[in-house]
Structures are given as structure tokens and as C-alpha cells.
Design a protein around this motif. Sequence first.
Motif, mmCIF file in Angstrom:
data_model
loop_
_atom_site.group_PDB
_atom_site.id
_atom_site.type_symbol
_atom_site.label_atom_id
_atom_site.label_comp_id
_atom_site.label_asym_id
_atom_site.label_seq_id
_atom_site.Cartn_x
_atom_site.Cartn_y
_atom_site.Cartn_z
ATOM 1 N N ARG A 238 0.834 -1.213 0.000
ATOM 2 C CA ARG A 238 0.000 0.000 0.000
ATOM 3 C C ARG A 238 0.863 1.256 0.000
ATOM 4 N N LEU A 239 2.163 1.068 0.098
ATOM 5 C CA LEU A 239 3.056 2.211 0.268
ATOM 6 C C LEU A 239 3.600 2.705 -1.063
ATOM 7 N N ASP A 240 4.129 3.929 -1.021
ATOM 8 C CA ASP A 240 4.567 4.579 -2.250
ATOM 9 C C ASP A 240 5.677 5.569 -1.911
ATOM 10 N N LEU A 241 6.789 5.489 -2.629
ATOM 11 C CA LEU A 241 7.946 6.335 -2.299
ATOM 12 C C LEU A 241 7.646 7.823 -2.435
ATOM 13 N N ASP A 242 6.906 8.175 -3.462
ATOM 14 C CA ASP A 242 6.611 9.606 -3.634
ATOM 15 C C ASP A 242 5.778 10.145 -2.483
ATOM 16 N N ARG A 243 4.833 9.321 -2.035
ATOM 17 C CA ARG A 243 4.015 9.788 -0.903
ATOM 18 C C ARG A 243 4.853 9.885 0.361
ATOM 19 N N ILE A 244 5.796 8.968 0.537
ATOM 20 C CA ILE A 244 6.659 9.018 1.723
ATOM 21 C C ILE A 244 7.544 10.264 1.676
#
Lengths: 320, 320
Positions: free
Chosen positions: A5-11
Amino acid sequence: MLETRLDLDRIRAARQVIDPVFLDTPLYRCEALEPLLGCSVNIKLETANPVRSFKGRGTEVVADHLVRSDSRAVVCASAGNLGQALAWSGRRRNLDVTVVASRFATPAKLDRIRALGATLELVDGDHELARDRAAEIAHHQGIRLLEDSLDLETCEGAATIALELVGSLEPNAAVLIALGGGAMATGIGYVLKMLAPDVEVICVQPHGAPALTLSWHQRRVVTTETTNTIADGVAGRRPIPEVLNDLLLVADDAVLVEESSILKAIRLLHDQAGLITEPSAALGIAAVLESPTRFTNRPITTIICGSNVDQSKYRNWLTA
Amino acid sequence: MLETRLDLDRIRAARQVIDPVFLDTPLYRCEALEPLLGCSVNIKLETANPVRSFKGRGTEVVADHLVRSDSRAVVCASAGNLGQALAWSGRRRNLDVTVVASRFATPAKLDRIRALGATLELVDGDHELARDRAAEIAHHQGIRLLEDSLDLETCEGAATIALELVGSLEPNAAVLIALGGGAMATGIGYVLKMLAPDVEVICVQPHGAPALTLSWHQRRVVTTETTNTIADGVAGRRPIPEVLNDLLLVADDAVLVEESSILKAIRLLHDQAGLITEPSAALGIAAVLESPTRFTNRPITTIICGSNVDQSKYRNWLTA
């Protein structure tokens, strides 16, 4: 790409809204621990901030989202650190924060939640009952329920820790992460698997609260009837399916440690590293103590994720 | 302009040669201390690094200068923290480091100096005898003598702490600085007087080692025959005239505190802030405890400058 569910850009975007007091925390080698542990030890210190745990990273993201969406109230269940951090992040944005906790939670944590101006409700049961009650409050009041580890802000906040680690990790390194609800393990694990895929991601939980570790090994949600550990910050019984799915993709291992090893790790960190840690923050060192050959001569990094302890208990731990 | 030996451009240049592990240390408000102290408390934490004190800032500058001048050896006298930091900075640059210390110095500090590969020589006397012996070694061997507080690198290194403070200080703030040889007080004080002149710069020394404080008040070098304090890091007897001259220009006050207040401050920092501090690092909080009305409702910042303690003694301090 990892189908989490994770995403580098969002992090990376999360990092932009977190108060700098929680970012770029100390990362340093602690040689005094090395002769005793047989490996190269790096400390990532998440306790030198206003709430003495890493949880502020996530609650800053949550509170920012709430303000942007014109929401003014939020409720969460907490063993103490999430509630304290949410109270801190909410206070500076004029949000109404309600925290539900077990009446058996660490008093020092509850005191700080109250001092930070949050409404604190205690339930006569453990953390899972507090989760139920928080959901009920959110439903009845029509306010945002913040669910640790399920809500992506909590994972993304924790994941920003890993952005500060990747530049320093050698390929044979191991990163040891306390495993509770899973926000920190999935968040950090995801970033490492994306940016430093050779690094071993090892989650650590106490034998006395093994639900998510058992679930990871059996690849299905396993719940337990009770918990029995001094590591209050990771004492859950009902893993969240979505979090388990992510954890299966980003963790290389999940191990359980004895209470006696946690105590020994707390003392080592006190005596050799000069650090006060809560039991959850000592899990990584406890894992090395239990499996020294696994880590011999390897560089390990452990996240010291919290230092909120009751002083009477802590002094007993030092002398136990 | 202040007619001290210090210079802002050189301090900014010093920052460029210091390993980042010593820079941009945590600076955060510690509200749990505030009800007890009656003021707003900000912590500047200089212990979360490989040598657990601020001294690495200065020794990085020294070691960089040595390498640039093709010098390969250096000797210093130390109560333990300077020696440890110089050993760390020298090891990574292949310098021969000799440290002279009193045989009464804190064993934990001496152990770390040895572990970092420095040659350690103990003298049968106090820190002033170690200073004499270090000068003798430098003379006989024709190597660089590093004199804490006299040599500008040590002041400039410490001064970089203040570059990280000035942006956050309100005009009515007080900064409380442990006073030993004077490097930290003159370095930080100089930067504050240049960049935040309304901030009150207060130096704190124990009654049991008052030489530089007495000198500041009498505006002339005052020596003492003995020292008697648990604050080993600041226990000098012979102030350096050049350092006193600078201190007279940059300090607004110099105060003395009782041993009982230092102990109380150590316990408060342990219990309320979750920090292990050596006695010198607790001097600022001790000063607030002794003069609460002076600081009522003001923002204070104190530098937690070291955490190298002997565990047996430290546990006694916690329960004394």
C-alpha cells in the motif's frame, strides 16, 4: 515494484509536512556495545524530541491531512506513544484530540497525553479493547478515527526514518525493527526494499506478544488471547490483514525474543550506550543477544524508537 | 565588534570540516521539566554521537588542521571527553594521539580513550598536573600540544553549537552553559553576542571548582588549591588568561551551584527528560533549581554536553 500500500513519492511528500524537530535524527555508531554484541552497531535515535518516540513523524502527517480537509477532531487508540504524539501534533493545529488507552497503560505515557491537552479515556481492558472503543467514539461523533498501522499516514511517517538510513547502509547490513502494529516495520521495510534491497529487514517482537510474528510466518492472520510482556508499545493481539500483507512483502524475517533478553538489552543500552529506552526500543539489541552468530561481524542498525518509561519500573529493570 | 580571539567567519569555516555526525544535534522543548522548573526548557543534546559529548566538534577542527599541516601526532590533557573525541578524530585520519589524564579520572572515559586506540598516560595528580605533563610530552617529542580552551579550534568547534541555536532564541531567552576551561562558554557566548545579543549568556560552575567563575567576577585570574565536585568535566584550578579575557566580553553572568543541586538536576533529567547526563551536563538545570525566580516564565536553553558516566556512580546518584 512491490505491490504494497506504500509509495515512495508519498513518503517523500510526508517528509515535507513533518515538523523538523522529528526529522534527521541522530544516526551513529556505538562502539561501546560492539565487544558485547560481536557486530558493528549503529543507533538511529528517535527519542530526542518533544514526545520521546518516533510516533511524531506519523502524527504530523495525519494532523496535516486533517487541517487540509477542514477536519477538527480525531480519536485514536494508543498504548501511549501514538496518543502523546497525536496530542502534540493536534495541539499546535487546534485540533480536538481524543485518546483511548488501557487503564493498564504506562502511567508516564498517560500523564503526558493529559499534559498535552488531549482528552484521555481509559478502558478496563487491553489495547484491543481500546481500539474497539476508539472506533465507537469515531462512529458516534462522526470524527476521524486514526488507526495505527492501518492508516497509511502512520506507515508513511515511520517510513521517513528509512529515508535517513539508506545512504549509510552496506549491502550485508541488517536493520532491526520493533514490531507492534506494523507501521514502523512496513514503512521502513518498504523504503529499504525499494532503495537498499540487499539490506536484511528483521522485525522483532516479544514471545509474550507474538501475534504479528506468528502471522508473518504462517502467512495468515493469527490472533492471541492475551499478551504478557514488559514491551507495552508492541503488545497487540489482533494483527490487521492489510498490514500483514505489506509486511509479507517487505520483511526478510520476524523473530521473537524472551523478556530476559529485553531486560538485558535495556541494561546494555543504559550502561554502554548511555541511553534510556523503553522495552520496545530494546527489542533489536535483544534479538542480537539471542542470535549472536547470525550477526557476527555484520553492521546492524537498530531504531531506538521510544524512551517513555515509568521511573519506578525502569529502576527495577536496571537492577533486575 | 567584540575584541575576542574568536571570529564568525572562522567558526562558520570550522563547521565545514566537522564530521556531520556531530552537527545539527537535537534541539527541542522538554515540557515534562517545565512544571518543576517554572520556565520554558529547551534541550540542546550533544550526547547522541560516537563519543557522547560535544568535544568532537572541536577535535574535528584540530585534526583537520593537523592533516593539512602534515602533522601526524598530537597530545592533550583531558578529564576524559576531550581525549576520547581527539582519539576518535585522530583514528580516522591516522594520527598518533596521546592523552594525559589524572589517574582519578572517570574510568569509563579512560576505557573509551584506550578503546579508540590512543596512547593513554595517567598522572598521579589532578587535571592541572595532566596539563603540565602533556606540555612536557609535546616539548620533548616535538609534537602538537592541544590545549583545551586556549587553542582556538576547541572554542570554534564548540561555537558551532550556537550557530544551531540562534534561529530559535527569543530575545528574553537565557542560555545556560557549563563552565570548565571555557571553550564552550566563550565559543557559544561569542556567537550569541554577535548574532543574538539580547540573549542572556550564563555560565555555570560548581562551588567545588569555582576558579574561572571567581576570575570572571574579579576580572583577574584566580586559582584554587583544590577542587571538590562530582562534575569531573569542569574541575579545573588554573584559568587561562586569554580565555578569561574572552569570557569577560561574552558572558553576562557566571554562577556557582551546590553539589546537591547537580545531583537533583541529574535525577530530573533522568526521570523527566529520559536523559543520562554526566554532572557537567546537568549544571544548567542545577542553576535554574537554585534561582527559580530569575528564570520564571522565561525560555531557557541548556546544552546537555556529555553523558560519559561510570555506571556504579551514576546509579548511586539516581538514588542518593
